[in-house]
Design a protein around this motif. Sequence first.
Motif, PDB file in Angstrom:
ATOM      1  N   ILE A 280       8.612  -3.311  -8.246  1.00  0.00           N
ATOM      2  CA  ILE A 280       7.045  -3.055  -8.344  1.00  0.00           C
ATOM      3  C   ILE A 280       6.942  -1.845  -7.205  1.00  0.00           C
ATOM      4  O   ILE A 280       6.015  -1.679  -6.595  1.00  0.00           O
ATOM      5  N   GLN A 281       7.928  -1.019  -7.066  1.00  0.00           N
ATOM      6  CA  GLN A 281       7.625   0.065  -5.921  1.00  0.00           C
ATOM      7  C   GLN A 281       6.527   0.777  -6.107  1.00  0.00           C
ATOM      8  O   GLN A 281       6.298   1.475  -7.180  1.00  0.00           O
ATOM      9  N   HIS A 282       5.942   1.192  -5.053  1.00  0.00           N
ATOM     10  CA  HIS A 282       4.827   1.999  -5.258  1.00  0.00           C
ATOM     11  C   HIS A 282       4.512   2.730  -3.802  1.00  0.00           C
ATOM     12  O   HIS A 282       4.886   1.897  -2.947  1.00  0.00           O
ATOM     13  N   ARG A 283       4.094   3.871  -3.693  1.00  0.00           N
ATOM     14  CA  ARG A 283       3.700   4.525  -2.578  1.00  0.00           C
ATOM     15  C   ARG A 283       2.697   3.641  -1.441  1.00  0.00           C
ATOM     16  O   ARG A 283       3.030   3.667  -0.743  1.00  0.00           O
ATOM     17  N   PHE A 284       1.782   3.213  -2.266  1.00  0.00           N
ATOM     18  CA  PHE A 284       0.793   2.194  -1.507  1.00  0.00           C
ATOM     19  C   PHE A 284       1.515   1.410  -0.627  1.00  0.00           C
ATOM     20  O   PHE A 284       1.174   0.994   0.415  1.00  0.00           O
ATOM     21  N   LEU A 285       2.385   0.591  -1.500  1.00  0.00           N
ATOM     22  CA  LEU A 285       3.105  -0.642  -0.807  1.00  0.00           C
ATOM     23  C   LEU A 285       3.948  -0.245   0.156  1.00  0.00           C
ATOM     24  O   LEU A 285       4.064  -0.763   0.980  1.00  0.00           O
ATOM     25  N   ASP A 286       4.732   0.920  -0.153  1.00  0.00           N
ATOM     26  CA  ASP A 286       5.558   1.617   0.953  1.00  0.00           C
ATOM     27  C   ASP A 286       5.000   1.636   1.961  1.00  0.00           C
ATOM     28  O   ASP A 286       5.240   1.397   3.183  1.00  0.00           O
ATOM     29  N   ASN A 287       3.740   2.294   1.931  1.00  0.00           N
ATOM     30  CA  ASN A 287       2.882   2.736   3.224  1.00  0.00           C
ATOM     31  C   ASN A 287       2.471   1.569   3.864  1.00  0.00           C
ATOM     32  O   ASN A 287       2.290   1.763   5.366  1.00  0.00           O
ATOM     33  N   MET A 288       1.917   0.655   3.075  1.00  0.00           N
ATOM     34  CA  MET A 288       1.163  -0.572   3.714  1.00  0.00           C
ATOM     35  C   MET A 288       2.181  -1.376   4.494  1.00  0.00           C
ATOM     36  O   MET A 288       1.799  -1.722   5.645  1.00  0.00           O
ATOM     37  N   PHE A 289       3.439  -1.645   3.966  1.00  0.00           N
ATOM     38  CA  PHE A 289       4.299  -2.363   4.585  1.00  0.00           C
ATOM     39  C   PHE A 289       5.070  -1.707   5.793  1.00  0.00           C
ATOM     40  O   PHE A 289       5.264  -2.577   6.876  1.00  0.00           O
ATOM     41  N   SER A 290       5.177  -0.260   5.784  1.00  0.00           N
ATOM     42  CA  SER A 290       5.539   0.424   6.976  1.00  0.00           C
ATOM     43  C   SER A 290       4.687   0.337   8.037  1.00  0.00           C
ATOM     44  O   SER A 290       4.948   0.035   9.256  1.00  0.00           O
ATOM     45  N   VAL A 291       3.297   0.434   7.706  1.00  0.00           N
ATOM     46  CA  VAL A 291       2.425   0.385   8.701  1.00  0.00           C
ATOM     47  C   VAL A 291       2.172  -0.863   9.361  1.00  0.00           C
ATOM     48  O   VAL A 291       2.456  -1.283  10.753  1.00  0.00           O
TER      49      VAL A 291
ATOM     50  N   LEU B  66      -5.272 -16.669   8.811  1.00  0.00           N
ATOM     51  CA  LEU B  66      -5.027 -15.184   9.263  1.00  0.00           C
ATOM     52  C   LEU B  66      -3.704 -15.080   9.851  1.00  0.00           C
ATOM     53  O   LEU B  66      -2.790 -14.166   9.315  1.00  0.00           O
ATOM     54  N   ILE B  67      -3.140 -16.038  10.603  1.00  0.00           N
ATOM     55  CA  ILE B  67      -1.815 -16.020  11.138  1.00  0.00           C
ATOM     56  C   ILE B  67      -1.001 -16.204   9.979  1.00  0.00           C
ATOM     57  O   ILE B  67       0.340 -15.447   9.932  1.00  0.00           O
ATOM     58  N   PHE B  68      -1.020 -17.219   9.049  1.00  0.00           N
ATOM     59  CA  PHE B  68      -0.396 -17.313   7.955  1.00  0.00           C
ATOM     60  C   PHE B  68      -0.150 -16.273   6.868  1.00  0.00           C
ATOM     61  O   PHE B  68       0.734 -15.876   6.621  1.00  0.00           O
ATOM     62  N   THR B  69      -1.380 -15.606   6.770  1.00  0.00           N
ATOM     63  CA  THR B  69      -1.167 -14.406   5.906  1.00  0.00           C
ATOM     64  C   THR B  69      -0.516 -13.299   6.588  1.00  0.00           C
ATOM     65  O   THR B  69       0.179 -12.578   5.698  1.00  0.00           O
ATOM     66  N   LEU B  70      -0.518 -12.930   7.721  1.00  0.00           N
ATOM     67  CA  LEU B  70       0.022 -12.004   8.518  1.00  0.00           C
ATOM     68  C   LEU B  70       1.600 -12.138   8.482  1.00  0.00           C
ATOM     69  O   LEU B  70       2.416 -11.059   8.209  1.00  0.00           O
ATOM     70  N   VAL B  71       1.861 -13.415   8.747  1.00  0.00           N
ATOM     71  CA  VAL B  71       3.306 -13.775   8.894  1.00  0.00           C
ATOM     72  C   VAL B  71       3.912 -13.492   7.442  1.00  0.00           C
ATOM     73  O   VAL B  71       5.006 -13.015   7.090  1.00  0.00           O
ATOM     74  N   MET B  72       3.316 -14.088   6.449  1.00  0.00           N
ATOM     75  CA  MET B  72       3.642 -13.830   5.046  1.00  0.00           C
ATOM     76  C   MET B  72       3.800 -12.314   4.543  1.00  0.00           C
ATOM     77  O   MET B  72       4.887 -12.131   3.900  1.00  0.00           O
ATOM     78  N   LEU B  73       2.873 -11.724   5.117  1.00  0.00           N
ATOM     79  CA  LEU B  73       2.682 -10.098   4.621  1.00  0.00           C
ATOM     80  C   LEU B  73       4.077  -9.344   5.472  1.00  0.00           C
ATOM     81  O   LEU B  73       4.825  -8.716   4.679  1.00  0.00           O
ATOM     82  N   ILE B  74       4.182  -9.841   6.622  1.00  0.00           N
ATOM     83  CA  ILE B  74       5.632  -9.173   7.173  1.00  0.00           C
ATOM     84  C   ILE B  74       6.697  -9.670   6.700  1.00  0.00           C
ATOM     85  O   ILE B  74       7.560  -8.937   6.525  1.00  0.00           O
ATOM     86  N   GLY B  75       6.862 -10.984   6.405  1.00  0.00           N
ATOM     87  CA  GLY B  75       8.182 -11.311   5.897  1.00  0.00           C
ATOM     88  C   GLY B  75       8.408 -10.856   4.321  1.00  0.00           C
ATOM     89  O   GLY B  75       9.471 -10.093   4.293  1.00  0.00           O
ATOM     90  N   ILE B  76       7.247 -10.771   3.406  1.00  0.00           N
ATOM     91  CA  ILE B  76       7.618  -9.954   2.172  1.00  0.00           C
ATOM     92  C   ILE B  76       7.753  -8.440   2.493  1.00  0.00           C
ATOM     93  O   ILE B  76       8.631  -7.993   1.692  1.00  0.00           O
ATOM     94  N   GLY B  77       7.097  -7.881   3.505  1.00  0.00           N
ATOM     95  CA  GLY B  77       7.180  -6.379   3.756  1.00  0.00           C
ATOM     96  C   GLY B  77       8.663  -6.136   3.966  1.00  0.00           C
ATOM     97  O   GLY B  77       9.183  -5.005   3.659  1.00  0.00           O
TER      98      GLY B  77
END
Length: 408
Positions: free
Chosen positions: A57-68, A180-191
């Motif tokens: 599902i590679q996309h420039r938006f996802l690259d930038n979002m997870f990098s940030v 909020l903490i759960f969402t942040l941790v999951m996003l970081i892990g997936i990222g």
Amino acid sequence: MEGGMPFWQTLILSSILGWVLASSAFDLTRRVRALTQPWVTRRVIVDTPSILRLQRIQHRFLDNMFSVLSCVVSVPFYTGFLPLLFWSGHSKLARQMTLLMAFCDYIGNSIKDMVSAPRPSSPPVRRVTATKDEKENAMEYGLPSSHALNTVCLSGRYLLHYVLTHGVQNGVTVAVGFALIFTLVMLIGIGRIYLGMHSLIDVAAGISFGLVILAFWLTIHGFVDDFIISGQNVTSFWASLSFLLCFAYPTPEFPTPSFEYHTAFNGVAFGIVSGIQQTYFHFHHDGVPHIFSPQLPLLVFLGRMLVGIPTILVVKFCSKAIAKWLLPVMCNTLGIPIVSSCYVPALRGSDSGKSKSDGKQLGYLQRVTSFFPRKAYDVDTGIRFLQYAGLAWSVVDLVPSLFSHLNL
């Protein structure tokens, strides 16, 4: 225990020294690695198809979002944020956060280098390293994910526990905080998986270790803070602890930047502790004004930033220059053989293992240090430690003194 070292300090230092001796005598690092590395490596290989499916599902938006997101929870971000937190009047929060980050960094990197398990192979995995920091992270071993570990500890401790214990507590606030903490941790892990930096086992280990470290820290953080403020032998104990932790750190299968990061944060922790212990009742007590209060409006805080940031950068430069000159002189005087991997050109690749006093009678100081193993020590470790210790000391001691004189 008056006039000496309290029992708990003796116990901690003796335990670390015992680990150092036992690890050296029985090669414990290699034995642990032999048990864990093959299993973790197999898990990384097994996880590779899942990483590739996620990366479809590679996309420039996802690259930038997870990098940030990775940058926002990275060590450099926290490092830049902590001085501002000290100067904003939230000293207790800042010193607790600093020590917890140093603790997380040491434990996480020690496990990385002890296990020495690889990151997902690239190729076939696409690895996105948008910053210099990410490129350096990619040179480390994989398990556990430091980003996942730090996010669990620092966000769990400070975005939730600290807010709830210093603000209004109700069911809605707690639920929103946990969400909020759960969402942040999951996003970081997936990222971390999406960016090709870690496998699922790395992220799971980072979250698991983070929860354990957080639970342990919440048990002892009050005692640690009381000790720093008013304990016995604070500076001498922390200096001894820092020294022993350098030797307790496991040797990786191949060199990585992890030990350098640990040394830097070890120095930061020592600088913060020694500085706070000396100046707590002047600049860091609970009654100091907080940002946005009438005593510390935003413009005054901005003035603190304009004075403080250049000052700590100058101190960092001066600390490094002094350490580069002083440590080689001290080691040569004591007869401790040294080399330098980057900081001291004259010591790069030199056979410093041979003491200049070979064939001559050893002086008194050299006889005192004759118990050191006859190998060359990397003086860059000490230089890096003193450099960051000086920087951290300036954050909590020198710069607040300037604020006081300038009425900031």
